[in-house]
Design a protein around this motif. Structure first.
Motif, PDB file in Angstrom:
ATOM      1  N   LEU A 155       0.822  -1.213   0.000  1.00 33.10           N
ATOM      2  CA  LEU A 155       0.000   0.000   0.000  1.00 33.10           C
ATOM      3  C   LEU A 155       0.856   1.264   0.000  1.00 33.10           C
ATOM      4  O   LEU A 155       0.433   2.303  -0.518  1.00 33.10           O
ATOM      5  CB  LEU A 155      -0.933   0.007   1.209  1.00 33.10           C
ATOM      6  N   TYR A 156       2.044   1.187   0.587  1.00 33.33           N
ATOM      7  CA  TYR A 156       2.922   2.361   0.598  1.00 33.33           C
ATOM      8  C   TYR A 156       3.337   2.728  -0.826  1.00 33.33           C
ATOM      9  O   TYR A 156       3.403   3.908  -1.185  1.00 33.33           O
ATOM     10  CB  TYR A 156       4.160   2.090   1.456  1.00 33.33           C
ATOM     11  N   LYS A 157       3.582   1.701  -1.640  1.00 30.14           N
ATOM     12  CA  LYS A 157       3.935   1.953  -3.036  1.00 30.14           C
ATOM     13  C   LYS A 157       2.712   2.408  -3.821  1.00 30.14           C
ATOM     14  O   LYS A 157       2.790   3.322  -4.645  1.00 30.14           O
ATOM     15  CB  LYS A 157       4.526   0.680  -3.654  1.00 30.14           C
ATOM     16  N   LYS A 158       1.563   1.791  -3.536  1.00 25.04           N
ATOM     17  CA  LYS A 158       0.332   2.127  -4.250  1.00 25.04           C
ATOM     18  C   LYS A 158      -0.023   3.602  -4.099  1.00 25.04           C
ATOM     19  O   LYS A 158      -0.428   4.272  -5.058  1.00 25.04           O
ATOM     20  CB  LYS A 158      -0.816   1.263  -3.734  1.00 25.04           C
ATOM     21  N   TYR A 159       0.117   4.113  -2.887  1.00 25.74           N
ATOM     22  CA  TYR A 159      -0.258   5.500  -2.621  1.00 25.74           C
ATOM     23  C   TYR A 159       0.943   6.452  -2.657  1.00 25.74           C
ATOM     24  O   TYR A 159       0.818   7.613  -2.250  1.00 25.74           O
ATOM     25  CB  TYR A 159      -0.963   5.597  -1.268  1.00 25.74           C
ATOM     26  N   ASP A 160       2.072   5.961  -3.138  1.00 26.05           N
ATOM     27  CA  ASP A 160       3.275   6.776  -3.289  1.00 26.05           C
ATOM     28  C   ASP A 160       3.646   7.483  -1.983  1.00 26.05           C
ATOM     29  O   ASP A 160       3.924   8.687  -1.950  1.00 26.05           O
ATOM     30  CB  ASP A 160       3.086   7.808  -4.402  1.00 26.05           C
ATOM     31  N   VAL A 161       3.636   6.720  -0.902  1.00 21.58           N
ATOM     32  CA  VAL A 161       3.989   7.268   0.403  1.00 21.58           C
ATOM     33  C   VAL A 161       5.508   7.357   0.512  1.00 21.58           C
ATOM     34  O   VAL A 161       6.209   6.381   0.262  1.00 21.58           O
ATOM     35  CB  VAL A 161       3.427   6.385   1.539  1.00 21.58           C
ATOM     36  N   LYS A 162       5.994   8.506   0.879  1.00 18.80           N
ATOM     37  CA  LYS A 162       7.436   8.696   1.066  1.00 18.80           C
ATOM     38  C   LYS A 162       7.777   8.296   2.507  1.00 18.80           C
ATOM     39  O   LYS A 162       7.804   9.121   3.415  1.00 18.80           O
ATOM     40  CB  LYS A 162       7.826  10.143   0.804  1.00 18.80           C
ATOM     41  N   ARG A 163       8.011   7.009   2.700  1.00 19.99           N
ATOM     42  CA  ARG A 163       8.324   6.517   4.049  1.00 19.99           C
ATOM     43  C   ARG A 163       9.615   7.148   4.549  1.00 19.99           C
ATOM     44  O   ARG A 163      10.609   7.200   3.834  1.00 19.99           O
ATOM     45  CB  ARG A 163       8.451   5.000   4.069  1.00 19.99           C
ATOM     46  N   GLY A 164       9.589   7.609   5.787  1.00 16.76           N
ATOM     47  CA  GLY A 164      10.742   8.310   6.320  1.00 16.76           C
ATOM     48  C   GLY A 164      10.906   9.687   5.693  1.00 16.76           C
ATOM     49  O   GLY A 164      11.960  10.316   5.823  1.00 16.76           O
ATOM     50  N   LEU A 165       9.843  10.168   5.011  1.00 20.63           N
ATOM     51  CA  LEU A 165       9.905  11.437   4.281  1.00 20.63           C
ATOM     52  C   LEU A 165      11.071  11.471   3.300  1.00 20.63           C
ATOM     53  O   LEU A 165      11.741  12.484   3.113  1.00 20.63           O
ATOM     54  CB  LEU A 165       9.983  12.630   5.245  1.00 20.63           C
ATOM     55  N   ARG A 166      11.339  10.306   2.685  1.00 20.79           N
ATOM     56  CA  ARG A 166      12.395  10.214   1.683  1.00 20.79           C
ATOM     57  C   ARG A 166      11.908   9.397   0.494  1.00 20.79           C
ATOM     58  O   ARG A 166      11.097   8.487   0.660  1.00 20.79           O
ATOM     59  CB  ARG A 166      13.647   9.559   2.265  1.00 20.79           C
ATOM     60  N   ASP A 167      12.432   9.701  -0.701  1.00 15.53           N
ATOM     61  CA  ASP A 167      12.075   8.908  -1.862  1.00 15.53           C
ATOM     62  C   ASP A 167      13.031   7.724  -1.983  1.00 15.53           C
ATOM     63  O   ASP A 167      13.909   7.520  -1.138  1.00 15.53           O
ATOM     64  CB  ASP A 167      12.050   9.751  -3.149  1.00 15.53           C
ATOM     65  N   ILE A 168      12.882   6.938  -3.051  1.00 17.13           N
ATOM     66  CA  ILE A 168      13.665   5.715  -3.197  1.00 17.13           C
ATOM     67  C   ILE A 168      15.163   6.001  -3.317  1.00 17.13           C
ATOM     68  O   ILE A 168      16.001   5.163  -3.004  1.00 17.13           O
ATOM     69  CB  ILE A 168      13.163   4.901  -4.419  1.00 17.13           C
ATOM     70  N   ASN A 169      15.517   7.221  -3.761  1.00 19.54           N
ATOM     71  CA  ASN A 169      16.918   7.600  -3.888  1.00 19.54           C
ATOM     72  C   ASN A 169      17.489   8.210  -2.612  1.00 19.54           C
ATOM     73  O   ASN A 169      18.647   8.620  -2.568  1.00 19.54           O
ATOM     74  CB  ASN A 169      17.093   8.585  -5.040  1.00 19.54           C
ATOM     75  N   GLY A 170      16.642   8.284  -1.586  1.00 19.93           N
ATOM     76  CA  GLY A 170      17.102   8.831  -0.328  1.00 19.93           C
ATOM     77  C   GLY A 170      16.971  10.337  -0.216  1.00 19.93           C
ATOM     78  O   GLY A 170      17.389  10.941   0.770  1.00 19.93           O
ATOM     79  N   ASN A 171      16.366  10.971  -1.223  1.00 20.74           N
ATOM     80  CA  ASN A 171      16.181  12.422  -1.185  1.00 20.74           C
ATOM     81  C   ASN A 171      15.016  12.770  -0.272  1.00 20.74           C
ATOM     82  O   ASN A 171      13.940  12.180  -0.351  1.00 20.74           O
ATOM     83  CB  ASN A 171      15.903  12.971  -2.589  1.00 20.74           C
ATOM     84  N   GLY A 172      15.226  13.727   0.610  1.00 19.15           N
ATOM     85  CA  GLY A 172      14.183  14.113   1.546  1.00 19.15           C
ATOM     86  C   GLY A 172      13.072  14.913   0.879  1.00 19.15           C
ATOM     87  O   GLY A 172      13.307  15.655  -0.078  1.00 19.15           O
TER      88      GLY A 172
END
Length: 451
Positions: A28-45
């Motif tokens: 579900l985190y991927k489905k709703y594009d949730v930035k877990r830890g307030l970071r994207d997949i590249n680690g950008n905040g």
């Protein structure tokens, strides 16, 4: 009456229900594009605010493309390398750095002298504070002692709730001055009441720097070498600030945005820093190296060291977490500038302390670990040693007890937190309130007789 730390069988049973009914499908985190830890997949905040206090650079734009670069850290626009080298090996720089962070400009000699005098004056604790607050309720965790001491100061402050800038600045300066005493005195109480060692409380010396006073108040004879105090001062400079997005500094912004008092804000930030994923990381590095030294027969055998690091990543040895502590950072990729600065000072101290063989092992692992990680893991950016990789080693060589490793971080970072609290209040932003999407299905209410 049950002791507060005991877990009743009913609580264990309820905890199982708690776990069962709070599991969220990771998809579900991927489905709703949730930035877990307030970071994207590249680690950008995720951008949540603006600041002028510090800047972290880990990439540059070359020919229109973003490429990784050696890490750079700026305090108020000044490169951290220039700040450290500008001391010319003579001056203690933490207080000068705190001035820069708070007021946005480098102090003149007159400014610095006045600032040092102010901090020295604020280094005085309320009457009987040590006896009534620190000695009467010793804790095995110095971060707990720090939090408790900070919150207790509220009761001694007649203007505790006043959030005007002059009053908040006064409170912040007092906390910057008092953090070393809270930490060291807290340790002395613990060392006496828990470990049965002699209790001694040294008063701070008026013309000593923060680093000098830490060593003076900690050691029975109050003595230290110039190299020891200088490298501790460098450690404080490097830990004083690191952008507005790190967990504890973001906590400072979040709690400040609610309009609450300074003591509540700082206590919350201390709670964040206490976590092993944040300020407690250097302790894990030291524990990891103790394990490595016990299990590797030849510290100079690169093959044996590499094999052990591989086993560590596979979760077979040490704490079986699959991590090599002190390697990698949320922002930096090619290098952490703080680790680069620290390295040369660490080498000098290791020679003075007769720990040069151990330093050689650290250097080897710093070189080999990124190679092993890249072979074993799918990584989106480079991996390099962070400041925690060396800081624990430094504190160990200085004879600092592990109980004070994270408080030393706090002693430095209170300068950055104070600057960010003032920035948040001066810019009068909205209360920080991010969004969480509910993914629980709606249900019809069931009467208690039919449940």
């Amino acid at each position: 009456m049950k002791r507060i730390s005991q877990i009743a069988p009913e609580v264990i049973e309820l905890s199982e229900k708690c776990i069962k009914n709070n599991n969220i499908d990771p998809a579900l985190y991927k489905k709703y594009d949730v930035k877990r830890g307030l970071r994207d997949i590249n680690g950008n905040g995720v951008l949540t605010g603006l600041t002028e206090i510090s800047e972290i650079c880990s990439s540059k734009i070359v020919d229109g493309k973003e490429v990784s670069c050696d890490g750079e850290l700026y305090y108020r626009g000044y490169n951290i390398n220039d700040i450290v080298s500008g001391l010319n090996g003579r001056r203690y720089g933490f207080e000068e750095t705190a001035y820069l962070l708070l007021f946005g400009e480098l102090p003149s000699s007159e400014n610095l002298h006045s600032f040092l005098s102010l901090l020295s004056e604020y280094r005085k604790l309320p009457t009987s504070f040590v006896r009534d607050i620190i000695l009467k309720a010793p804790s095995s965790d110095m971060m707990n002692t720090l939090q408790r001491s900070v919150l207790t100061l509220y009761a001694y402050d007649k203007k505790a709730n006043d959030t005007s800038i002059p009053n908040v600045l006064r409170q912040c300066l007092q906390l910057i001055a008092l953090f070393p005493l809270f930490s060291v005195y807290g340790y002395q109480a613990y060392n006496h009441y828990y470990s049965g060692n002699s209790l001694f409380i040294h008063q701070p010396v008026a013309n000593y720097s923060t680093a000098e006073n830490i060593l003076h108040c900690l050691r029975p004879d109050g003595k230290f070498t110039a190299t020891e105090s200088k490298i501790l001062d460098i450690a404080l400079i490097l830990h004083a600030e690191h952008g507005g997005g790190n967990n504890s500094t973001f906590t400072t912004h979040v709690v400040s945005s609610s309009g609450t008092d300074t003591y509540s804000v700082v206590a919350a930030s201390l709670g964040s820093l206490k976590g092993p994923k944040h300020g407690g990381a250097n302790i894990k590095v030291v524990e990891m190296f103790e394990n490595i030294k016990e299990n590797i027969k030849n510290w100079n055998d690169e093959g044996e060291v590499r094999d052990y690091l591989s086993k560590m990543l596979d979760g077979e040895v040490f704490d079986k977490s699959g991590l090599i502590y002190g390697m990698g950072h949320a922002v930096y990729s090619i290098s952490d500038p703080r680790a680069n600065i620290f390295r040369s000072f660490v080498k000098k101290l290791s020679l003075e302390k007769g720990c040069d063989e151990e330093y050689t092992l650290y250097s080897m692992i710093e070189r080999l670990a990124p190679e092993v990680i890249s072979e074993k893991r799918k990584i989106y950016k480079g991996v390099s040693a962070n400041v925690d990789f060396y800081s624990g080693f430094v504190y160990k060589m200085l004879g600092l007890p592990t109980e004070l490793f994270t408080p030393i971080f706090a002693i430095a970072r209170i300068a950055g937190w104070s600057a960010h609290r003032l920035e948040e209040l001066i810019n009068a932003g909205k209360i920080i309130r991010p969004s969480y999407k509910n993914v629980c299905e709606r249900k019809d209410y069931i009467d208690i007789e039919n449940r």
